[in-house]
Design an enzyme around this catalytic site. Structure first.
Site, PDB file in Angstrom:
ATOM      1  N   ASP A  63       3.376 108.423  91.549  1.00  0.00           N
ATOM      2  CA  ASP A  63       4.121 107.161  91.619  1.00  0.00           C
ATOM      3  C   ASP A  63       5.625 107.359  91.820  1.00  0.00           C
ATOM      4  OD1 ASP A  63       2.159 104.940  91.120  1.00  0.00           O
ATOM      5  OD2 ASP A  63       1.721 106.146  89.361  1.00  0.00           O
ATOM      6  N   GLU A  68      12.576 102.824  90.918  1.00  0.00           N
ATOM      7  CA  GLU A  68      13.189 101.827  90.045  1.00  0.00           C
ATOM      8  C   GLU A  68      12.852 102.088  88.569  1.00  0.00           C
ATOM      9  OE1 GLU A  68      13.729  97.211  90.426  1.00  0.00           O
ATOM     10  OE2 GLU A  68      11.650  97.649  89.971  1.00  0.00           O
ATOM     11  N   ASP A  69      11.733 102.781  88.317  1.00  0.00           N
ATOM     12  CA  ASP A  69      11.290 102.932  86.929  1.00  0.00           C
ATOM     13  C   ASP A  69      12.002 104.023  86.123  1.00  0.00           C
ATOM     14  OD1 ASP A  69       9.467 100.769  86.893  1.00  0.00           O
ATOM     15  OD2 ASP A  69       8.152 101.942  88.190  1.00  0.00           O
ATOM     16  N   ARG A  88       3.765 109.462  84.564  1.00  0.00           N
ATOM     17  CA  ARG A  88       5.103 109.291  85.132  1.00  0.00           C
ATOM     18  C   ARG A  88       6.168 110.007  84.299  1.00  0.00           C
ATOM     19  NH1 ARG A  88       6.274 103.817  88.069  1.00  0.00           N
ATOM     20  NH2 ARG A  88       7.688 105.323  88.991  1.00  0.00           N
ATOM     21  N   ARG A 136       4.525  99.608  79.007  1.00  0.00           N
ATOM     22  CA  ARG A 136       5.363 100.749  79.392  1.00  0.00           C
ATOM     23  C   ARG A 136       6.698 100.811  78.626  1.00  0.00           C
ATOM     24  NH1 ARG A 136       4.003 102.258  84.698  1.00  0.00           N
ATOM     25  NH2 ARG A 136       1.789 101.837  85.014  1.00  0.00           N
ATOM     26  N   HIS A 166       4.872  94.995  84.892  1.00  0.00           N
ATOM     27  CA  HIS A 166       6.303  95.051  84.614  1.00  0.00           C
ATOM     28  C   HIS A 166       6.889  93.640  84.678  1.00  0.00           C
ATOM     29  CE1 HIS A 166       6.421  99.437  86.188  1.00  0.00           C
ATOM     30  NE2 HIS A 166       6.724  99.472  84.906  1.00  0.00           N
ATOM     31  N   CYS A 253      10.344  97.961  93.214  1.00  0.00           N
ATOM     32  CA  CYS A 253       9.966  99.268  92.641  1.00  0.00           C
ATOM     33  C   CYS A 253      10.432 100.420  93.518  1.00  0.00           C
ATOM     34  CB  CYS A 253       8.451  99.375  92.521  1.00  0.00           C
ATOM     35  SG  CYS A 253       7.636  97.934  91.854  1.00  0.00           S
TER      36      CYS A 253
HETATM   37  N1  GLY Z   1       1.715 102.383  90.302  1.00  0.00           N
HETATM   38  C1  GLY Z   1       2.937 101.962  89.757  1.00  0.00           C
HETATM   39  C2  GLY Z   1       2.953 102.139  88.307  1.00  0.00           C
HETATM   40  O1  GLY Z   1       1.952 101.831  87.710  1.00  0.00           O
HETATM   41  O2  GLY Z   1       3.875 102.606  87.701  1.00  0.00           O
END
Ligand code: GLY
Length: 258
Positions: A63, A68-69, A88, A136, A166, A253
């Site tokens: 990912d 952005e995450d 991640r 998350r 999100h 994202c």
């Molecule tokens: N596939 C994007 C996420 O779940 O972070």
């Protein structure tokens, strides 16, 4: 109005096919198509007057194109986050180098364990940040973010998420008091003061549009949303994100904008 000068993106990797997916959208991403769509996305961003920093694909993290995450960039500081999704974890370390090109060490902050936070859960409205408490992003992550923002004279408020991945999966600010809202966000009191544009359920994915210096980039295939955004007076650009949608990724994202 020019607000953003820079964007950071990361090219998709072949492992994108193994990206996290909640199963809302059918199919697995086609890597070749994703590459073409990413190039078109970068071109659209350039048309909005920004310098685009392109990071190479990172096969270790399926990912990782969703930059952005792992970071949140504000006008006053950059915050390296701490992703809540197991697969991640580690992406945050890989974004630091790019962030350092724009911010000195004393302006780079960190969300630390046991706090978790992903940038997709954070929506900037001027110097105020709405942050989604999600699968998350946890309470401790929000506490740390609030403390960091306060240090720079900025504020934060929590929005409890019930349905979406999100925060910005379902709500996005287009500046000028305009907000695209879908699903659970239509009735949330947190956003009462905004001019809310309600997105129909069958176009919910397109709640994730991005405002770029007066132009709004809209995902391809959502005519109601496109018209609603144009009716607000914005110039628009349309970009196909079909391969990213299959792994729950949207326009926001795919970049850090600052
Ligand atoms: N596939 C994007 C996420 O779940 O972070």
């Amino acid at each position: 109005m020019k607000k953003f000068n820079n964007v950071i993106v990361r090219k998709p990797c072949r492992a994108l096919v193994d990206g996290i997916s909640g199963g809302t959208y059918e199919g697995k991403p086609d890597y070749e198509k994703a590459v073409v769509q990413h190039a078109a996305y970068r071109e659209a961003l350039k048309k909005c007057g920004v310098e685009v920093t392109v990071l190479e694909a990172d096969e270790r993290y399926p990912d990782s194109c969703f930059v952005e995450d792992p970071a949140l960039i504000t006008s006053k500081c950059a915050i390296i986050t701490n992703p809540g999704a197991e697969s991640r974890k580690g992406e945050e370390k890989e974004i630091i180098g790019a962030v350092k090109k724009f911010f000195s060490d004393d302006k780079i902050e960190f969300i630390k364990d046991p706090g978790t936070l992903e940038g997709g859960d954070v929506m900037m409205v001027g110097d105020h940040f709405y942050v989604g408490r999600s699968a998350r992003t946890n309470e401790e992550g929000i506490r740390q973010l609030t403390e960091i923002l306060a240090k720079y004279g900025m504020t934060c408020s929590e929005v409890k998420l019930e349905e979406v991945l999100h925060l910005k999966t379902g709500i996005n600010y287009l500046e000028d008091n305009n907000m695209l809202v879908s699903g659970e966000f239509v009735t949330k009191p947190d956003f009462e003061k905004f001019n809310k544009v309600e997105i129909p359920e069958d176009e919910a994915y397109a709640a994730n549009c991005i405002w770029m210096n007066g132009t709004v980039i809209v995902p391809e295939g959502y005519p109601t949303v496109l018209k609603a955004v144009q009716d607000l007076g914005y110039k628009t650009l349309v970009v196909d994100t079909s391969e990213y949608r299959k792994v729950d990724g949207g326009l926001s994202c795919l970049s850090l904008r600052f």
